[in-house]
Write an enzyme that holds these catalytic residues in place. Structure first.
Site, PDB file in Angstrom:
ATOM      1  N   VAL A   1      35.032 -18.178 -18.452  1.00 22.02           N
ATOM      2  CA  VAL A   1      36.119 -18.897 -17.785  1.00 22.02           C
ATOM      3  C   VAL A   1      37.340 -18.003 -17.580  1.00 22.02           C
ATOM      4  O   VAL A   1      38.086 -18.164 -16.607  1.00 22.02           O
ATOM      5  CB  VAL A   1      36.490 -20.181 -18.553  1.00 22.02           C
ATOM      6  CG1 VAL A   1      37.268 -19.874 -19.825  1.00 22.02           C
ATOM      7  CG2 VAL A   1      37.304 -21.125 -17.672  1.00 22.02           C
ATOM      8  N   ASP A   2      37.550 -17.045 -18.464  1.00 25.28           N
ATOM      9  CA  ASP A   2      38.672 -16.123 -18.288  1.00 25.28           C
ATOM     10  C   ASP A   2      38.497 -15.290 -17.025  1.00 25.28           C
ATOM     11  O   ASP A   2      39.450 -15.079 -16.261  1.00 25.28           O
ATOM     12  CB  ASP A   2      38.787 -15.203 -19.505  1.00 25.28           C
ATOM     13  CG  ASP A   2      39.313 -15.921 -20.726  1.00 25.28           C
ATOM     14  OD1 ASP A   2      40.360 -16.571 -20.617  1.00 25.28           O
ATOM     15  OD2 ASP A   2      38.683 -15.833 -21.792  1.00 25.28           O
ATOM     16  N   TYR A   3      37.302 -14.797 -16.811  1.00 28.45           N
ATOM     17  CA  TYR A   3      37.055 -13.972 -15.627  1.00 28.45           C
ATOM     18  C   TYR A   3      37.089 -14.813 -14.348  1.00 28.45           C
ATOM     19  O   TYR A   3      37.584 -14.367 -13.313  1.00 28.45           O
ATOM     20  CB  TYR A   3      35.723 -13.234 -15.765  1.00 28.45           C
ATOM     21  CG  TYR A   3      35.772 -12.136 -16.797  1.00 28.45           C
ATOM     22  CD1 TYR A   3      36.283 -10.886 -16.476  1.00 28.45           C
ATOM     23  CD2 TYR A   3      35.323 -12.344 -18.098  1.00 28.45           C
ATOM     24  CE1 TYR A   3      36.334  -9.875 -17.422  1.00 28.45           C
ATOM     25  CE2 TYR A   3      35.381 -11.339 -19.049  1.00 28.45           C
ATOM     26  CZ  TYR A   3      35.896 -10.110 -18.707  1.00 28.45           C
ATOM     27  OH  TYR A   3      35.959  -9.116 -19.648  1.00 28.45           O
TER      28      TYR A   3
ATOM     29  N   GLY B   1      40.604 -15.255 -13.583  1.00 24.62           N
ATOM     30  CA  GLY B   1      41.165 -14.039 -13.004  1.00 24.62           C
ATOM     31  C   GLY B   1      40.947 -13.954 -11.511  1.00 24.62           C
ATOM     32  O   GLY B   1      41.825 -13.510 -10.758  1.00 24.62           O
TER      33      GLY B   1
END
Length: 403
Positions: free
Chosen positions: A172-174, A177
């Protein structure tokens, strides 16, 4: 790929990256890949907490060179008024600020959006938090894995007789981003393309980015009352689909996302009889007989070695792929041809490999101009060149740990 000075489509755009860890910084890195001048602002003597995340080699963080590539490092303590004033000087000469503090943190340091807008009315600020700037959960700490669970994504993954499983990396972080980079590009276009364009702030919650990708979950529950339960692979969308083992013990993924694709698979298996069978002739009935359909395919796949299977199904236009390990990827000719893995020079580790640039622009391609910088490597360049500080000013700030 060696260090290059090629200009990208975002050449001339300056971004101040106040964020830490993965999601928001990854977005800034993507923008840096395409020419933006990205200044990463870090805590003096400590730096971004990402510098302390594994894996490591000889105490060198191995994620940092890639996740912070194409950035300059400036140490600056925003708890101090002098640090805040320096930030405002930089904001006055920048286009975008990216941050991921909890809501209200920058405001408590007098550098919130309204404060910074006073020195640059055209400023674009991207604000990334776990749960967004509004709502009853906005004050909560936000990290990728809990946000993934909150989004409904984790609920879908695993086996029904075992606990749900989280992704094995910060997915989910990527994804977030990518949304950061999308938001910056969109906001810049709005600001610069029209006569009435202006700066603005953008509010992104980590959980929202993966939730946006699950429209099937929303509509199926809304219209059919279906609560989709977890399964170890694709289910409820197309049949056959899943993970299958070849004769020589390799694993492949095969999916038929349309009836025409299944027709090609049936021809490849020499099972055209399935096309006239009430249990298999269209996707809706194959889904009702999912286990039976997958079992037939699994038995057939086991009759062929991996490479033989790949070549055979490629000839029939059936989508299948080996499940690659990173070793497989390093040896794969297609990854090499596409420059998906490139080589850069590290000051202490020597040559290191990292993912290449995507997407590939025909006229203004991205480039890797530098790997992730050492902490404070660009202090003097930025403070003298942009903030207008003297050597004496910089020395004083350093002695008091403001930089």
């Amino acid at each position: 790929m060696n260090k290059t000075t090629s200009k990208g489509p975002l050449d001339g755009i300056r971004i101040l990256d106040l964020s830490t860890m993965i999601a928001a910084p990854y977005g800034a890195t993507l923008l840096g890949d395409f020419g933006a001048d990205v200044i990463k602002i870090e805590i003096p003597n400590k730096g971004d907490t990402l510098r302390g995340m594994g894996p490591f080699k000889e105490e060198e963080p191995l994620r940092w060179p890639t996740l912070a590539r194409n950035k300059k490092s400036l140490t600056l303590d925003l708890h101090h008024e002098e640090g805040q004033e320096i930030l405002k000087k930089l904001v006055a000469k920048s286009d975008v600020v990216i941050e991921n503090f909890r809501p209200g943190t920058l405001e408590s340091w007098n550098v919130g959006y309204e404060d910074l807008k006073k020195v640059n009315d055209d400023l674009i600020m991207i604000r990334v938090t776990g749960y967004g700037q509004t709502g009853p959960y906005s004050h909560k700490a936000g990290f990728g894995t809990p946000a993934t669970a909150f989004s409904g994504f984790t609920y879908l993954h695993g086996y029904t007789d075992r606990p749900p499983i989280s992704p094995s990396f910060s997915l989910v972080d990527y994804i977030t981003g990518v949304y950061v980079a999308f938001a910056v590009s969109t906001a810049l276009y709005h600001r610069d393309a029209g006569e009435d364009g202006k700066g603005q702030f953008v509010d992104i919650g980590l959980y929202e980015t993966v939730f946006r990708m699950m429209e099937f979950l929303v509509t199926d529950y809304d219209q059919n009352g279906i609560i989709k339960e977890r399964s170890p692979g694709l289910s409820g969308h197309s049949s056959p689909a899943g993970t299958f083992q070849t004769k020589d013990g390799h694993w492949v993924v095969l999916v038929t996302s349309s009836d025409r694709t299944f027709e090609r698979l049936a021809e490849a298996m020499d099972r055209q009889d399935m096309l006239a069978d009430d249990r298999f002739y269209k996707n809706a009935v194959r889904l009702e007989n999912f286990d039976l359909t997958n079992g037939i395919v699994a038995d057939w796949v086991k009759t062929k070695n991996r490479d033989e299977l790949q070549n055979h199904l490629d000839n029939f236009g059936v989508p299948v792929s080996p499940i690659n390990s990173i070793e497989d990827i390093f040896e794969d000719a297609h990854f090499k041809a596409r420059e998906n893995i490139v080589e850069m020079q590290h000051p202490r580790l020597g040559k290191i490999k990292m993912p290449g640039i995507i997407p590939k622009f025909s006229e203004t391609p991205g480039s890797i101009r530098s790997i992730g910088p050492d902490l404070g490597a660009n202090n003097e360049e930025i403070l003298k060149g942009l903030a207008g500080l003297s050597d004496e000013d910089i020395q004083s700030l350093h002695e008091r740990s403001i930089i």
